[in-house]
Structures are given as structure tokens and as C-alpha cells.
Scaffold this active site. Sequence first.
Site, PDB file in Angstrom:
ATOM      1  N   LYS A  10      18.284  -5.699  -4.059  1.00 39.32           N
ATOM      2  CA  LYS A  10      18.522  -5.572  -5.507  1.00 39.32           C
ATOM      3  C   LYS A  10      18.379  -4.110  -5.965  1.00 39.32           C
ATOM      4  O   LYS A  10      19.226  -3.600  -6.695  1.00 39.32           O
ATOM      5  CB  LYS A  10      17.577  -6.493  -6.296  1.00 39.32           C
ATOM      6  N   THR A  11      17.308  -3.461  -5.498  1.00 41.90           N
ATOM      7  CA  THR A  11      17.118  -2.052  -5.860  1.00 41.90           C
ATOM      8  C   THR A  11      18.272  -1.214  -5.319  1.00 41.90           C
ATOM      9  O   THR A  11      18.818  -0.342  -6.003  1.00 41.90           O
ATOM     10  CB  THR A  11      15.777  -1.524  -5.282  1.00 41.90           C
ATOM     11  N   ASP A  57      13.006  -3.794 -12.584  1.00 40.12           N
ATOM     12  CA  ASP A  57      12.636  -4.743 -11.544  1.00 40.12           C
ATOM     13  C   ASP A  57      11.669  -5.774 -12.143  1.00 40.12           C
ATOM     14  O   ASP A  57      10.953  -5.453 -13.095  1.00 40.12           O
ATOM     15  CB  ASP A  57      11.950  -3.981 -10.396  1.00 40.12           C
ATOM     16  N   THR A 116      13.202 -12.379  -9.122  1.00 36.43           N
ATOM     17  CA  THR A 116      13.221 -13.259  -7.958  1.00 36.43           C
ATOM     18  C   THR A 116      13.726 -14.633  -8.374  1.00 36.43           C
ATOM     19  O   THR A 116      14.242 -15.378  -7.563  1.00 36.43           O
ATOM     20  CB  THR A 116      11.802 -13.387  -7.348  1.00 36.43           C
ATOM     21  N   ARG A 155      15.043  -6.068   4.617  1.00 43.95           N
ATOM     22  CA  ARG A 155      13.795  -5.286   4.674  1.00 43.95           C
ATOM     23  C   ARG A 155      12.989  -5.658   5.906  1.00 43.95           C
ATOM     24  O   ARG A 155      12.442  -4.785   6.583  1.00 43.95           O
ATOM     25  CB  ARG A 155      12.960  -5.510   3.409  1.00 43.95           C
TER      26      ARG A 155
END
Length: 355
Positions: free
Chosen positions: A75-76, A120, A169, A228
Site C-alpha cells: 500500500k505504501t 496509513d 487493513t 514484505r
Amino acid sequence: MNWDDNGPDIDQRLVDSGPDGEDQAVEAALRPKDLDEFVGQEKVREQLDLVLRAARARGATADHVLLSGAPGLGKTTLSMIIAAEMNAPIRITSGPAIQHAGDLAAILSSLQEGEVLFLDEIHRMSRPAEEMLYMAMEDFRVDVIVGKGPGATAIPLELPPFTLVGATTRAGLLPPPLRDRFGFTGHMEFYEPAELERVLHRSARLLDVEIDTDGAAEIAGRSRGTPRIANRLLRRVRDYAQVKADGIIDRDIAAAALKVYEVDARGLDRLDRAVLGALLKLFGGGPVGLSTLAVAVGEERETVEEVAEPFLVREGLLARTPRGRVATPAAWTHLGLVPPQQGNGKIGQQGLFGT
Ligand SMILES: Nc1ncnc2c1ncn2[C@@H]1O[C@H](COP(=O)(O)OP(=O)(O)OP(=O)(O)O)[C@@H](O)[C@H]1O
């Protein structure tokens, strides 16, 4: 145990999808810089590409974008790509950092025209800040309240047009008035192993690590559908390859390294296997209550429920039923055990890491 609304505070796990200190340092180097480099998420990518191209063609600021999905799915990264594709600067902050409407007003009033504001964990913003955001998103205006009580006055403040990229989320946690103000919502899915292999090959190139096709497949299969985690496992396997071999990552090296780090073939770690193992060996596969299961593995209820179970449920290894936790047939197979009706829960031939 510390326990805030972020979840249980257990030691950082290699398979945790949240960022750790080392990730934050390395992630900047590994982030794809444009939509073409961004692996997977075809639907979101295609739709976003249209939104951004159209805005560019109109010479306008892009619509506000909401990105939902689990941690570590990009997302970032996507928010940075949006800024890059719009040739705009980006400001990054998060919901928990904005507790007062004044904090938000300060950020909004300092934005440049066209700037991307990445927020965020937008669902964790305070209510007054959230209400200020409604007006800012819709009218590019906020009312700054000066003074207190009956003498308080609202001073309208014009804002330059900006693009808000909100990340959460769980989109379901957002109040509908906020959700409705986004022009585009993209839901990020977990990645397929083949997509994670592409992420790994790309990261290996950037980290100057040699990895073959089978090595990447081995790591991808253990990465829980999350880039990640894939990148983090890659770094640990690289260490192993450097110390124990010639630095080149193939299937055997990847499997041996991840055995050392206790991440098994499906991406379960020690905690996951302890929960599953207790459920199978002590309770015959359930049903068993959460508290009993937690005591059996020596963990807090919340740790079992919030940290271990979501992935076990997603993998189809454990089910939450009204009568308690139940193991699925796949759980028995995965731990190399035989279900009771076939053989009284005896340990089978397969080792834990071989499955
Ligand atoms: N589609 C992708 N292709 C290549 N790398 C990716 C992709 N998605 C994520 N990554 C990599 O995974 C890491 C984590 O991504 P990112 O920080 O964007 O996740 P996130 O969804 O914002 O997580 P969080 O919600 O925890 O902030 C980064 O290093 C990024 O480069």
C-alpha cells in the site's frame, strides 16, 4: 505482556507481515518506482493506471484513493508510485499520529498543489480529525476553530487541491461517509507464489544476490502471500548462503536456511506449529476452547487468536467453530500426523519441515 490496540507484543517474528527496523531501512531500496515495476495486483494496477492517466490528460489532480489489504502487500509502495506517476510530491503520515483536528489542519494547510497525502491506518484517526477530513476531501476547505466555548469562531481555510491516499487493513472499519469520499478503492489481495517469485528475483537483483528459479520458488512458498515477508526471508537466506555456502541461493540452500529459522514449507513458524501441534496431539484435533488451547501452548489468548490463528485459518488448517477450534484434515497431513479415526493421532513418517 504489553497489549495495545495494535495487537499482542510478542517478539518480532520472521513471518510477521508488519515492518521491523531492518525492513524499514531496506524497503526504500526495494520499492518498485512505477506501475510497470509493481508486481501482481493486476486489477488494482489496471484501474489505477486509468485513473492516473485520465487525471494527467485533464491536467487535474487525481481522485482520492483508498487502498485496503493486509500489512506488507504494497500500500505504501503504491502511494509512492501514485505520486511519482503524477509527478507530485508526497507527504506520509498515519491515523494514530493525527489525534487532534489541529494536527490534521496543520498538515493540510501546508500541502502544495497536487501533493499526495498518504494516510496509513486511516481507520485509527480520531473522530474530530476524521470529520475535518470529510470537508477537506470534498471541498478542499477546512474550518479552523479558534477560541473555546461560546466565543469560539470557525475560520474557513482554503486548501490547494491534493490527492489523499488512505490505507487500511480493513475497509469495513471506515465510516461510510469517509469511504464514500474516495473516488477509487483498490483492494489488495495476497500474492500468488509465482508473483512472489518475481518479487524475489527483482529484490535479489537489487541486493546483488544470486538466486536460481528453484531457490526463489522455495522462498516464495514460505512467504505467506506477502512481499514484505518474501523480502525478509530472502535476506535471511542470503546470510545463510554467504556463511554456509558460496553465496548462491538454490532450493537446498533456501530450505536449509529456513529450517534454521524455523519457517516451514507452508510458511508456518514455531508459534503456528505449536498451536496446531497442541490442537492435534493434546486435543485430538478439537473442538477445544481458545483459552484452553492458549494455556496448552503457554501463550496469551490474544496471541493465539490474533497472531497465530488468522494465517492458520487462511491456510485451511484450522477452523473457528461455535464449539471451539477444530483442525482440518490438511492440518494432520501438514504436521505429518495421522487423524485419530485412521490411527489414533500417531506421528507419521513425514518430518515437520519436509511437508
Ligand atoms: N507488488 C510489489 N512488487 C514488488 N515489491 C513489493 C510489492 N508490494 C510490496 N513490495 C515490497 O514489500 C515491502 C512492503 O511493502 P509496503 O511497505 O508498500 O507494504 P504496506 O502494504 O504499505 O505495508 P504496511 O501496511 O505495513 O505499511 C516493500 O519493500 C515493497 O518494496
